[in-house]
Design a protein around this motif. Structure first.
Motif, PDB file in Angstrom:
ATOM      1  N   ILE A 149      24.122  21.559 -15.903  1.00  0.00           N
ATOM      2  CA  ILE A 149      25.407  21.945 -16.481  1.00  0.00           C
ATOM      3  C   ILE A 149      26.590  23.181 -16.456  1.00  0.00           C
ATOM      4  O   ILE A 149      26.402  23.624 -17.725  1.00  0.00           O
ATOM      5  CB  ILE A 149      25.737  21.265 -17.401  1.00  0.00           C
TER       6      ILE A 149
ATOM      7  N   ARG B  33      29.339  22.403 -17.844  1.00  0.00           N
ATOM      8  CA  ARG B  33      30.436  22.051 -19.392  1.00  0.00           C
ATOM      9  C   ARG B  33      30.543  22.775 -20.011  1.00  0.00           C
ATOM     10  O   ARG B  33      29.885  23.511 -20.556  1.00  0.00           O
ATOM     11  CB  ARG B  33      29.041  20.784 -19.057  1.00  0.00           C
TER      12      ARG B  33
ATOM     13  N   GLN C 230      28.770  18.948 -24.186  1.00  0.00           N
ATOM     14  CA  GLN C 230      29.810  17.814 -23.800  1.00  0.00           C
ATOM     15  C   GLN C 230      28.985  16.835 -22.707  1.00  0.00           C
ATOM     16  O   GLN C 230      28.312  17.737 -21.487  1.00  0.00           O
ATOM     17  CB  GLN C 230      30.771  18.888 -23.459  1.00  0.00           C
TER      18      GLN C 230
END
Length: 463
Positions: free
Chosen positions: A115, A118, A162
């Motif tokens: 990610i 994020r 997140q």
């Protein structure tokens, strides 16, 4: 006996060393047990590698779970070591810690979770009164740790990640080692350790000092009963040597007393023959006055020999000890003096039970009373029973004696009246005999001049 002495140290020093070694061994054994017990539960998940692996697994699991089931899933995953919370929206008051301390963790989490864009927020708990600003923006202070511990997970750090749908997972460090149950268990372990060491030390101390207590009791008994049986030779080597020396000393004292008594008996026997011849020759003296003086001197010599023999032999001391009514004994002695026309008063209870040799105590108190009559003209006896002892006061009606003579009057043949006349007292053995008997019972005699006049003789006897 040889095997037992080989298996157990035979000296006080060696036994003390053994006690210390055993206590240290028990301490180390219990400490090792505590360590192994705590270690069996596994270390807390605070290391960065374990943290990244577990956070990654939880994020992937929650991210693949429908939103309706995530709340229950998070409750099942949550534990005291790693607290997990799920928030549908961004948690309030998120202030990312942008220092370099957690850049490595943030980078590893992005790589394992794949990610790169994020939000991953690290929050560090602030310390009161510590405000810092970096680049004109308020920054939270670093955790209260230093060195390698800065990288360890703890309750002062919160991690928020997140998810793909915009919800957030929050991870908070926990430390079960600081829990109340852990503290209580630690206290119990330490209490058990102290109890084991205390009990073992007390047992060893009592075992080592028990022969010393017996030795002290035997020494105390020797002062009361010179014919007491010898002390058994037991305990460490040093104590057995001391006991052996004590028994030899007791035997020598017994032989010394026996030899003294035998010597005095032989002297008395040898003196009676020339005294008898002198008495026969005195009967032939024609001068009546000279004859009276010679016979009086012979009577005094015979009385001194008889008193000396009684003082040396102390036959009453060999009678068995038993329970007796001390009040009745004192009342009977006072009644005998009153019947003889003397001033004698008894003041005390009608009954007071004590332990002792009746004939010896009667002789001791009779000597004190006769001494009070001879030098004080009369007396009052007051008995005061107390806890564990009886106190007897013999108060005469005389002028008293100088304080520097208090100890001298207990010496054999010592008399304050220097004339040596039997009309003004005995031969000087009354107080000596009385103190010997009283001390043989474990008591003592003390003298004091009364403020209102007269001498007070205080006798203390154990009950």
């Amino acid at each position: 006996m040889r095997l037992r002495r080989f298996a157990f140290p035979d000296s006080i020093a060696a036994r003390m060393v053994l006690t210390v070694v055993v206590a240290l061994f028990l301490t180390q054994a219990i400490s090792t047990l505590v360590y192994l017990t705590d270690r069996s539960e596994g270390p807390p998940i605070h290391g960065p590698g374990v943290l990244v692996q577990r956070v990654t697994a939880i994020v992937q699991l929650v991210g693949s779970t429908p939103a309706a089931d995530r709340e229950r899933l998070v409750k099942a995953i949550d534990d005291p070591v790693l607290r997990v919370e799920w928030h549908p929206d961004r948690p309030p008051e998120l202030s990312d810690y942008t220092g370099v301390r957690f850049d490595g963790l943030r980078r590893r989490l992005r790589e394992t979770l794949n990610i790169p864009s994020r939000a991953i927020v690290f929050e560090v708990e602030r310390r009161d009164g510590d405000d810092r600003h970096e680049g004109g923006r308020h920054r939270p202070p670093p955790p209260p740790f230093a060195g390698d511990d800065d990288r360890r997970w703890g309750p002062h750090i919160r991690l928020s990640i997140q998810l793909g749908d915009g919800s957030w997972l929050t991870f908070t460090g926990g430390d079960p080692l600081e829990g109340p149950f852990r503290v209580i268990r630690f206290v119990l372990w330490m209490g058990a350790l102290v109890a084991v060491i205390l009990v073992s030390s007390l047992w060893a101390a009592r075992r080592f000092t028990a022969p010393l207590a017996g030795f002290a009791a035997a020494a105390e008994r020797l002062g009361v009963d010179a014919e007491a049986p010898p002390l058994p030779e037991a305990g460490p080597r040093e104590l057995r040597a001391a006991t052996r020396a004590f028994n030899r000393m007791q035997a020598r004292l017994a032989r010394f007393v026996a030899d003294r008594t035998q010597m005095l008996a032989a002297i008395s026997h040898d003196l009676r023959t020339p005294l008898t011849r002198l008495r026969l020759r005195a009967e032939l003296v024609e001068d009546p006055e000279m004859q009276r003086k010679m016979l009086a001197d012979l009577d005094e010599m015979e009385a001194m020999i008889a008193a000396t023999m009684a003082f040396a032999r102390d036959d009453a001391k060999r009678e068995p000890r038993g329970r007796l009514d001390l009040a009745d004994l004192l009342q009977s002695l006072c009644d005998d003096r009153v019947d003889s026309g003397h001033d004698a008063v008894y003041d005390g209870p009608a009954h007071a039970v004590a332990e002792g040799r009746p004939v010896a105590l009667r002789r001791a108190f009779a000597n004190l009373m006769d001494n009070a009559i001879a030098y004080g003209g009369g007396f009052t006896v007051r008995l005061e029973p107390e806890e564990g002892q009886c106190r007897v006061h013999v108060d005469d009606r005389g002028p008293g004696i100088p304080e520097d003579e208090f100890e001298k009057v207990f010496a054999p043949f010592y008399r304050l009246e220097r004339s040596r006349s039997r009309d003004t007292g005995g031969v000087g053995l009354g107080l000596s005999t009385a103190r010997t008997i009283i001390r043989g019972h474990g008591g003592d005699i003390a003298l004091a001049n009364r403020p209102e006049g007269g001498l007070r003789v205080t006798v203390t006897l154990p009950r």
